[in-house]
Design an enzyme around this catalytic site. Structure first.
Site, mmCIF file in Angstrom:
data_model
loop_
_atom_site.group_PDB
_atom_site.id
_atom_site.type_symbol
_atom_site.label_atom_id
_atom_site.label_comp_id
_atom_site.label_asym_id
_atom_site.label_seq_id
_atom_site.Cartn_x
_atom_site.Cartn_y
_atom_site.Cartn_z
ATOM 1 N N THR A 1 -0.778 1.686 6.917
ATOM 2 C CA THR A 1 -0.650 0.579 5.987
ATOM 3 C C THR A 1 -0.535 -0.663 7.150
ATOM 4 O O THR A 1 0.044 -0.463 8.051
ATOM 5 C CB THR A 1 0.591 0.546 4.990
ATOM 6 O OG1 THR A 1 0.797 -0.763 4.347
ATOM 7 C CG2 THR A 1 1.936 0.864 5.776
ATOM 8 N N ARG B 1 -14.961 -6.623 0.246
ATOM 9 C CA ARG B 1 -14.322 -6.333 1.457
ATOM 10 C C ARG B 1 -13.566 -4.879 1.156
ATOM 11 O O ARG B 1 -13.006 -4.687 0.023
ATOM 12 C CB ARG B 1 -13.358 -7.258 1.791
ATOM 13 C CG ARG B 1 -12.547 -6.896 2.997
ATOM 14 C CD ARG B 1 -11.163 -6.520 2.610
ATOM 15 N NE ARG B 1 -10.338 -5.961 3.800
ATOM 16 C CZ ARG B 1 -9.267 -5.419 3.794
ATOM 17 N NH1 ARG B 1 -8.691 -4.915 2.558
ATOM 18 N NH2 ARG B 1 -8.750 -5.211 4.769
ATOM 19 N N THR C 1 0.902 -1.032 -0.167
ATOM 20 C CA THR C 1 0.103 0.015 0.072
ATOM 21 C C THR C 1 0.725 1.397 0.128
ATOM 22 O O THR C 1 2.008 1.208 0.644
ATOM 23 C CB THR C 1 -0.900 0.063 1.409
ATOM 24 O OG1 THR C 1 -1.838 -0.958 1.151
ATOM 25 C CG2 THR C 1 -1.748 1.262 1.467
HETATM 26 N N1 ASP Z 1 -4.572 -1.379 4.796
HETATM 27 C C1 ASP Z 1 -4.565 -2.150 3.483
HETATM 28 C C2 ASP Z 1 -5.981 -2.667 3.696
HETATM 29 O O1 ASP Z 1 -6.452 -3.418 4.681
HETATM 30 C C3 ASP Z 1 -3.788 -3.010 3.207
HETATM 31 C C4 ASP Z 1 -2.333 -2.622 3.528
HETATM 32 O O2 ASP Z 1 -1.865 -1.409 3.787
HETATM 33 O O3 ASP Z 1 -1.297 -3.354 3.405
HETATM 34 O O4 ASP Z 1 -6.749 -3.003 2.679
#
Ligand code: ASP
Length: 326
Positions: free
Chosen positions: A243, A220, A192
């Protein structure tokens, strides 16, 4: 009269000291947090990641030097990472359970508290641009799915077929997960991207863009497009981009909670981020956060073995790193 003049000169000197003590501008970025091992990541790949983070920071610095707004810089810096297959955002987005790519992004301005977000879009090349368009050109904060795409099209943003987001690496990650039917959220979501900026006018802005979690189902949505969870900005406290495992970030109201710790407990942005990451760990969640305040103080906190990250300040101070203790 002489007294008044003295007071005026004193006020002028104090103002000058305050202004020069403050960073004129600063940028902090992340490219995702997760399980990373020095031995498993080749030297070549590390160099590639660092070069891309550097490209994003250098572009942002140039824009800020030329007087660009924090918002313009957040968008352009995130575009650099969205257009790279290295990150789980834009081009390199992970796959859903059904083998498509659904992207989320959000942006928030610290001065006005204006915000925009899109979630679950399948054909917008740069979701952060769509988030900005929602903020600037609509009366809403978040648009989702087909409606968000329709809005992006009307805004003249670049629309691409879903297969544009195909990358072999992310596709194979999905295949592995499907085959092993392992806990679906634990692997290869990393990447991310996020950016927080302080511009020369003292304004903050934060943005986040992601493909979400590999093997996600049923539409989701994670924390990244949710204002107060994955993204938050307030000139009086700080700008934040997160993230990690989104479900935990949503439950904690992660980014808004950090801002509240700065506002109500008078913590520095680094202390507040540290405290919130502790709460995340206690809950069993993993991830990281970047933060920046209006004086240019930065934070880059995570509880994983690594987080792609970097910052640059007007003073010239700069760093790019991947692993813990690097
Ligand atoms: N936070 C993001 C999500 O849950 C994924 C990530 O940051 O790795 O969609």
């Amino acid at each position: 009269m002489r007294q008044k003049l003295l007071l005026f000169v004193l006020a002028l000197v104090l103002t000058t000291i305050t202004i020069s003590a403050r960073e004129k501008y600063a940028i902090v970025i992340h490219g995702g947090a997760g399980v990373m091992s020095r031995d498993k990541m080749s030297e070549e790949l590390r160099t590639e990641y660092k070069a891309k983070l550097n490209e994003a920071l250098v572009l942002g610095k140039k824009m800020l030097q030329e007087g660009a707004s924090a918002t313009d810089v957040v968008v352009k810096v995130i575009n650099v990472m969205e257009d790279s297959p290295l990150f789980n955002a834009g081009k390199g987005a992970v796959f859903t359970h059904d083998g498509v790519n659904e992207l989320d992004a959000s942006i928030m301005e610290g001065k006005t508290q204006n915000a925009g977000a899109v979630s679950g879009v399948r054909d917008v090349k740069n979701p952060i641009c769509a988030a900005r368009a929602v903020m600037d050109n609509s009366e809403h904060v978040m648009l989702s799915g087909a409606g968000a795409s329709e809005f992006a099209k009307l805004q003249g943003l670049e629309i691409v077929p879903n297969k544009y987001f195909y990358t072999e690496r992310r596709y194979q990650s999905l295949q592995q997960l499907l085959k092993k039917e392992r806990e679906r959220t634990k692997k290869d979501n990393m990447g991310t991207v996020g950016c927080v900026v302080l511009d020369q006018d003292g304004n903050l802005c934060a943005g986040t863009s992601t493909g979400g979690m590999t093997n996600k189902k049923y539409g989701r949505i994670g924390d990244s497009p949710i204002i107060g969870a994955g993204t938050y900005a307030n000139n009086n406290t700080c700008a934040l981009s997160c993230t990690g495992h989104g479900e935990y970030y949503i439950r904690l109201g992660f980014a808004r909670d950090i801002s509240a710790l700065v506002e109500y407990k008078n913590l520095s942005v680094a202390e507040a981020c540290h405290e919130e990451i502790k709460k995340l760990s206690e809950m069993g969640g993993t991830g990281g956060v970047i933060g920046l305040d209006a004086d240019g103080n930065i934070a880059m906190e995570f509880n994983t073995s690594g987080m792609f990250r970097g910052y640059i300040k007007s003073s010239g101070e700069k760093d790019i790193a991947i692993f813990k203790n690097e």
